[in-house]
Design a protein around this motif. Structure first.
Motif, PDB file in Angstrom:
ATOM      1  N   UNK A 103       0.842  -1.202   0.000  1.00 39.58           N
ATOM      2  CA  UNK A 103       0.000   0.000   0.000  1.00 39.58           C
ATOM      3  C   UNK A 103       0.875   1.249   0.000  1.00 39.58           C
ATOM      4  N   UNK A 104       0.619   2.142  -0.949  1.00 42.23           N
ATOM      5  CA  UNK A 104       1.462   3.345  -1.081  1.00 42.23           C
ATOM      6  C   UNK A 104       0.774   4.625  -0.615  1.00 42.23           C
ATOM      7  N   UNK A 105      -0.479   4.538  -0.166  1.00 36.26           N
ATOM      8  CA  UNK A 105      -1.202   5.730   0.270  1.00 36.26           C
ATOM      9  C   UNK A 105      -0.886   6.103   1.712  1.00 36.26           C
ATOM     10  N   UNK A 126      -0.619  -0.983  11.368  1.00 40.01           N
ATOM     11  CA  UNK A 126      -0.659   0.073  10.355  1.00 40.01           C
ATOM     12  C   UNK A 126      -1.964  -0.054   9.572  1.00 40.01           C
ATOM     13  N   UNK A 127      -2.689   1.048   9.454  1.00 38.49           N
ATOM     14  CA  UNK A 127      -3.975   1.063   8.785  1.00 38.49           C
ATOM     15  C   UNK A 127      -3.993   2.107   7.680  1.00 38.49           C
ATOM     16  N   UNK A 128      -4.818   1.855   6.675  1.00 35.99           N
ATOM     17  CA  UNK A 128      -5.010   2.829   5.604  1.00 35.99           C
ATOM     18  C   UNK A 128      -5.743   4.047   6.145  1.00 35.99           C
ATOM     19  N   UNK A 129      -5.348   5.220   5.677  1.00 34.96           N
ATOM     20  CA  UNK A 129      -5.966   6.472   6.121  1.00 34.96           C
ATOM     21  C   UNK A 129      -6.434   7.254   4.898  1.00 34.96           C
ATOM     22  N   UNK A 130      -7.576   7.916   5.048  1.00 38.79           N
ATOM     23  CA  UNK A 130      -8.181   8.662   3.946  1.00 38.79           C
ATOM     24  C   UNK A 130      -8.557  10.063   4.409  1.00 38.79           C
ATOM     25  N   UNK A 138     -14.337   4.474  -1.360  1.00 41.78           N
ATOM     26  CA  UNK A 138     -13.618   4.027  -2.557  1.00 41.78           C
ATOM     27  C   UNK A 138     -12.443   3.129  -2.165  1.00 41.78           C
ATOM     28  N   UNK A 139     -11.779   3.465  -1.055  1.00 44.02           N
ATOM     29  CA  UNK A 139     -10.667   2.659  -0.555  1.00 44.02           C
ATOM     30  C   UNK A 139     -11.091   1.242  -0.194  1.00 44.02           C
ATOM     31  N   UNK A 140     -12.294   1.114   0.355  1.00 47.13           N
ATOM     32  CA  UNK A 140     -12.828  -0.214   0.691  1.00 47.13           C
ATOM     33  C   UNK A 140     -12.960  -1.073  -0.560  1.00 47.13           C
TER      34      UNK A 140
END
Length: 196
Positions: A103-105, A126-130, A138-140
């Motif tokens: 994941x690069x975001x 570590x979790x994705x953040x928006x 959209x990330x889901x």
């Protein structure tokens, strides 16, 4: 025998109280339109709005991604605690999606709990953040359609089957994850979002 005035006063007070109670009861049965109506689920207005916002977003994305809206909304409720968790409230990650090395975001490190061999372990993850609700939704879909292991969920139309498959596919470590999703779907009639 002559009645004393005191019992008449008590009787009069009693009758006034009865009339007041009956009047209040009649008012509560017929609310004015500006007053909030009772809901069938025992949810707060904020929780109802959370369901509707996610349900509408899931319906809009169904034709593109084929992921059942009822399961999507149930996951968001369960994973985010009705949008109240730090991960969802600050980072719009309503689904507890991890940020692996591919994941690069944007990402954030938070304390989390994982069930390992029936024992709940606390650890950092570590979790994705928006940056917005729309980006989080959209990330889901990017996440779930980006892994081959979840491809069996695409165009699955039975919510129970979908809930069992997503657990088997490795979404969550909780042993009762599927049953929790099914309970949420049935408790709040989330299948209504499955029919567009």
């Amino acid at each position: 025998m002559k009645l004393r005035p005191l019992p008449k006063i008590i009787l009069s007070v009693f009758m006034i109280i009865v009339c007041v109670i009956c009047g209040i009861s009649a008012c509560t049965r017929h609310r004015r339109p500006s007053e909030p109506a009772e809901n069938n689920y025992g949810l707060s207005r904020k929780q109802l709005e959370f369901i509707e916002e996610l349900g509408n977003a899931s319906q809009k994305n169904y034709s593109k991604y084929g992921i059942l809206p009822s399961m999507t909304v149930a996951q968001a409720i369960l994973e985010s605690g009705w949008g109240e968790s730090e991960l969802s409230a600050l980072y719009y990650n309503f689904f507890g999606m991890r940020a692996d090395s591919t994941y690069t975001g944007e990402k954030v490190t938070l304390r989390t709990g994982e069930e390992i061999d029936g024992v709940l372990i606390k650890m950092d993850g570590d979790f994705r953040a928006y940056d917005s609700f729309e980006e989080g939704i959209e990330g889901y879909y990017d996440f779930i359609t980006g892994y081959e292991r979840y491809s069996n969920l695409i165009w699955e139309t039975d919510y129970k089957t979908a809930c069992y498959m997503i657990k088997e596919d490795g979404w969550a470590t909780a042993s009762n994850y599927s049953e929790c999703l099914i309970d949420i779907i049935e408790s709040y009639d989330l299948t209504r979002f499955d029919y567009t």
